[in-house]
Motif scaffolding. Structure first.
Motif, PDB file in Angstrom:
ATOM      1  N   GLY A 124     -38.518 -40.395 -47.883  1.00  0.00           N
ATOM      2  CA  GLY A 124     -37.147 -40.267 -48.369  1.00  0.00           C
ATOM      3  C   GLY A 124     -36.246 -39.649 -47.317  1.00  0.00           C
ATOM      4  O   GLY A 124     -35.123 -40.109 -47.097  1.00  0.00           O
ATOM      5  N   CYS A 125     -36.741 -38.622 -46.642  1.00  0.00           N
ATOM      6  CA  CYS A 125     -35.968 -37.980 -45.570  1.00  0.00           C
ATOM      7  C   CYS A 125     -35.736 -38.955 -44.421  1.00  0.00           C
ATOM      8  O   CYS A 125     -34.642 -39.000 -43.850  1.00  0.00           O
ATOM      9  CB  CYS A 125     -36.713 -36.753 -45.047  1.00  0.00           C
ATOM     10  N   ILE A 126     -36.753 -39.745 -44.091  1.00  0.00           N
ATOM     11  CA  ILE A 126     -36.625 -40.739 -43.020  1.00  0.00           C
ATOM     12  C   ILE A 126     -35.547 -41.748 -43.390  1.00  0.00           C
ATOM     13  O   ILE A 126     -34.688 -42.080 -42.569  1.00  0.00           O
ATOM     14  CB  ILE A 126     -37.975 -41.425 -42.751  1.00  0.00           C
ATOM     15  N   ALA A 127     -35.565 -42.216 -44.626  1.00  0.00           N
ATOM     16  CA  ALA A 127     -34.588 -43.208 -45.068  1.00  0.00           C
ATOM     17  C   ALA A 127     -33.164 -42.657 -44.992  1.00  0.00           C
ATOM     18  O   ALA A 127     -32.266 -43.294 -44.439  1.00  0.00           O
ATOM     19  CB  ALA A 127     -34.907 -43.655 -46.500  1.00  0.00           C
ATOM     20  N   VAL A 128     -32.958 -41.468 -45.511  1.00  0.00           N
ATOM     21  CA  VAL A 128     -31.618 -40.884 -45.564  1.00  0.00           C
ATOM     22  C   VAL A 128     -31.130 -40.485 -44.173  1.00  0.00           C
ATOM     23  O   VAL A 128     -30.003 -40.802 -43.780  1.00  0.00           O
ATOM     24  CB  VAL A 128     -31.613 -39.659 -46.514  1.00  0.00           C
ATOM     25  N   HIS A 129     -31.972 -39.819 -43.414  1.00  0.00           N
ATOM     26  CA  HIS A 129     -31.514 -39.287 -42.131  1.00  0.00           C
ATOM     27  C   HIS A 129     -31.467 -40.339 -41.030  1.00  0.00           C
ATOM     28  O   HIS A 129     -30.720 -40.170 -40.064  1.00  0.00           O
ATOM     29  CB  HIS A 129     -32.339 -38.061 -41.738  1.00  0.00           C
ATOM     30  N   SER A 130     -32.199 -41.437 -41.156  1.00  0.00           N
ATOM     31  CA  SER A 130     -32.046 -42.543 -40.200  1.00  0.00           C
ATOM     32  C   SER A 130     -30.654 -43.136 -40.326  1.00  0.00           C
ATOM     33  O   SER A 130     -29.974 -43.380 -39.318  1.00  0.00           O
ATOM     34  CB  SER A 130     -33.096 -43.631 -40.445  1.00  0.00           C
ATOM     35  N   ALA A 131     -30.225 -43.362 -41.559  1.00  0.00           N
ATOM     36  CA  ALA A 131     -28.883 -43.902 -41.783  1.00  0.00           C
ATOM     37  C   ALA A 131     -27.816 -42.904 -41.329  1.00  0.00           C
ATOM     38  O   ALA A 131     -26.826 -43.280 -40.690  1.00  0.00           O
ATOM     39  CB  ALA A 131     -28.698 -44.248 -43.259  1.00  0.00           C
ATOM     40  N   ALA A 132     -28.026 -41.623 -41.624  1.00  0.00           N
ATOM     41  CA  ALA A 132     -27.043 -40.608 -41.234  1.00  0.00           C
ATOM     42  C   ALA A 132     -26.984 -40.450 -39.715  1.00  0.00           C
ATOM     43  O   ALA A 132     -25.905 -40.247 -39.150  1.00  0.00           O
ATOM     44  CB  ALA A 132     -27.378 -39.273 -41.893  1.00  0.00           C
ATOM     45  N   ALA A 133     -28.132 -40.564 -39.038  1.00  0.00           N
ATOM     46  CA  ALA A 133     -28.149 -40.459 -37.573  1.00  0.00           C
ATOM     47  C   ALA A 133     -27.382 -41.616 -36.945  1.00  0.00           C
ATOM     48  O   ALA A 133     -26.605 -41.424 -35.998  1.00  0.00           O
ATOM     49  CB  ALA A 133     -29.594 -40.425 -37.065  1.00  0.00           C
ATOM     50  N   LYS A 134     -27.582 -42.808 -37.482  1.00  0.00           N
ATOM     51  CA  LYS A 134     -26.854 -43.969 -36.961  1.00  0.00           C
ATOM     52  C   LYS A 134     -25.350 -43.771 -37.166  1.00  0.00           C
ATOM     53  O   LYS A 134     -24.553 -44.006 -36.268  1.00  0.00           O
ATOM     54  CB  LYS A 134     -27.336 -45.247 -37.640  1.00  0.00           C
ATOM     55  N   LYS A 135     -24.975 -43.304 -38.355  1.00  0.00           N
ATOM     56  CA  LYS A 135     -23.563 -43.069 -38.660  1.00  0.00           C
ATOM     57  C   LYS A 135     -22.970 -42.000 -37.739  1.00  0.00           C
ATOM     58  O   LYS A 135     -21.809 -42.076 -37.347  1.00  0.00           O
ATOM     59  CB  LYS A 135     -23.413 -42.632 -40.124  1.00  0.00           C
ATOM     60  N   ALA A 136     -23.796 -41.003 -37.355  1.00  0.00           N
ATOM     61  CA  ALA A 136     -23.324 -39.920 -36.484  1.00  0.00           C
ATOM     62  C   ALA A 136     -23.314 -40.324 -35.010  1.00  0.00           C
ATOM     63  O   ALA A 136     -22.920 -39.532 -34.159  1.00  0.00           O
ATOM     64  CB  ALA A 136     -24.199 -38.681 -36.679  1.00  0.00           C
ATOM     65  N   GLY A 137     -23.759 -41.563 -34.718  1.00  0.00           N
ATOM     66  CA  GLY A 137     -23.694 -42.061 -33.349  1.00  0.00           C
ATOM     67  C   GLY A 137     -24.955 -41.910 -32.524  1.00  0.00           C
ATOM     68  O   GLY A 137     -24.923 -42.098 -31.304  1.00  0.00           O
ATOM     69  N   ALA A 138     -26.066 -41.577 -33.161  1.00  0.00           N
ATOM     70  CA  ALA A 138     -27.322 -41.445 -32.420  1.00  0.00           C
ATOM     71  C   ALA A 138     -27.787 -42.814 -31.940  1.00  0.00           C
ATOM     72  O   ALA A 138     -27.707 -43.805 -32.666  1.00  0.00           O
ATOM     73  CB  ALA A 138     -28.400 -40.806 -33.296  1.00  0.00           C
ATOM     74  N   SER A 139     -28.278 -42.857 -30.721  1.00  0.00           N
ATOM     75  CA  SER A 139     -28.820 -44.101 -30.174  1.00  0.00           C
ATOM     76  C   SER A 139     -30.313 -44.187 -30.462  1.00  0.00           C
ATOM     77  O   SER A 139     -30.954 -43.174 -30.800  1.00  0.00           O
ATOM     78  CB  SER A 139     -28.601 -44.149 -28.657  1.00  0.00           C
ATOM     79  N   LYS A 140     -30.848 -45.373 -30.327  1.00  0.00           N
ATOM     80  CA  LYS A 140     -32.283 -45.579 -30.502  1.00  0.00           C
ATOM     81  C   LYS A 140     -33.059 -44.707 -29.510  1.00  0.00           C
ATOM     82  O   LYS A 140     -34.096 -44.133 -29.838  1.00  0.00           O
ATOM     83  CB  LYS A 140     -32.631 -47.057 -30.304  1.00  0.00           C
ATOM     84  N   GLU A 141     -32.541 -44.591 -28.299  1.00  0.00           N
ATOM     85  CA  GLU A 141     -33.203 -43.789 -27.264  1.00  0.00           C
ATOM     86  C   GLU A 141     -33.208 -42.297 -27.620  1.00  0.00           C
ATOM     87  O   GLU A 141     -34.205 -41.603 -27.411  1.00  0.00           O
ATOM     88  CB  GLU A 141     -32.519 -44.012 -25.905  1.00  0.00           C
ATOM     89  N   GLU A 142     -32.101 -41.810 -28.173  1.00  0.00           N
ATOM     90  CA  GLU A 142     -32.044 -40.400 -28.588  1.00  0.00           C
ATOM     91  C   GLU A 142     -33.013 -40.130 -29.731  1.00  0.00           C
ATOM     92  O   GLU A 142     -33.690 -39.093 -29.762  1.00  0.00           O
ATOM     93  CB  GLU A 142     -30.622 -40.032 -29.004  1.00  0.00           C
ATOM     94  N   ILE A 143     -33.077 -41.070 -30.666  1.00  0.00           N
ATOM     95  CA  ILE A 143     -34.008 -40.908 -31.780  1.00  0.00           C
ATOM     96  C   ILE A 143     -35.440 -40.908 -31.261  1.00  0.00           C
ATOM     97  O   ILE A 143     -36.261 -40.075 -31.657  1.00  0.00           O
ATOM     98  CB  ILE A 143     -33.777 -42.006 -32.841  1.00  0.00           C
ATOM     99  N   ALA A 144     -35.766 -41.813 -30.340  1.00  0.00           N
ATOM    100  CA  ALA A 144     -37.115 -41.863 -29.779  1.00  0.00           C
ATOM    101  C   ALA A 144     -37.473 -40.546 -29.094  1.00  0.00           C
ATOM    102  O   ALA A 144     -38.597 -40.054 -29.224  1.00  0.00           O
ATOM    103  CB  ALA A 144     -37.234 -43.029 -28.799  1.00  0.00           C
ATOM    104  N   GLU A 145     -36.508 -39.965 -28.385  1.00  0.00           N
ATOM    105  CA  GLU A 145     -36.773 -38.691 -27.707  1.00  0.00           C
ATOM    106  C   GLU A 145     -37.017 -37.569 -28.715  1.00  0.00           C
ATOM    107  O   GLU A 145     -37.927 -36.749 -28.541  1.00  0.00           O
ATOM    108  CB  GLU A 145     -35.605 -38.341 -26.788  1.00  0.00           C
ATOM    109  N   ALA A 146     -36.222 -37.531 -29.781  1.00  0.00           N
ATOM    110  CA  ALA A 146     -36.419 -36.520 -30.827  1.00  0.00           C
ATOM    111  C   ALA A 146     -37.774 -36.702 -31.498  1.00  0.00           C
ATOM    112  O   ALA A 146     -38.479 -35.722 -31.783  1.00  0.00           O
ATOM    113  CB  ALA A 146     -35.296 -36.609 -31.862  1.00  0.00           C
TER     114      ALA A 146
END
Length: 112
Positions: free
Chosen positions: A62-84
């Motif tokens: 559930g956290c993955i679902a919600v925060h993936s969408a929120a990260a995209k909305k906040a401008g996170a890139s795929k590369e930034e997510i991979a690093e995190a």
């Protein structure tokens, strides 16, 4: 493969039902989730990257679902997510090593 949009929608409906049955549970969670009023040091994107790393370490779909969408909305890139997520993976492996040492200690302390 999970349809994350459908998962989010289904989860929202189930949470709504749960909230109607136990409103104080949702109120308590909302209190915990409310960000501090002073967002002085971390922007929304950074908060969402942290949330995704924590979601992985706690294994919360559930956290993955919600925060993936929120990260995209906040401008996170795929590369930034991979690093995190790399930080989360490194931490989990390190935590397993630390707790493995605790097992060894507990085993040694156990009488025969």
């Amino acid at each position: 493969m999970t349809d994350w949009n459908a998962y989010r929608a289904n989860m929202a409906q189930n949470v709504k039902t749960l909230a109607s049955l136990t409103p104080n549970t949702l109120k308590g969670l909302q209190t915990l989730e409310t960000p501090l009023p002073e967002k002085k040091h971390l922007d929304d994107k950074t908060r969402e990257l942290i949330a995704l790393a924590v979601a992985v370490t706690t294994r919360c779909d559930g956290c993955i679902a919600v925060h993936s969408a929120a990260a995209k909305k906040a401008g996170a890139s795929k590369e930034e997510i991979a690093e995190a997520l790399g930080v989360a993976v490194a931490l989990n492996a390190g935590a397993a090593l630390v707790y493995s040492s605790r097992v060894m200690e507990a085993f040694e302390d156990t009488p025969e």
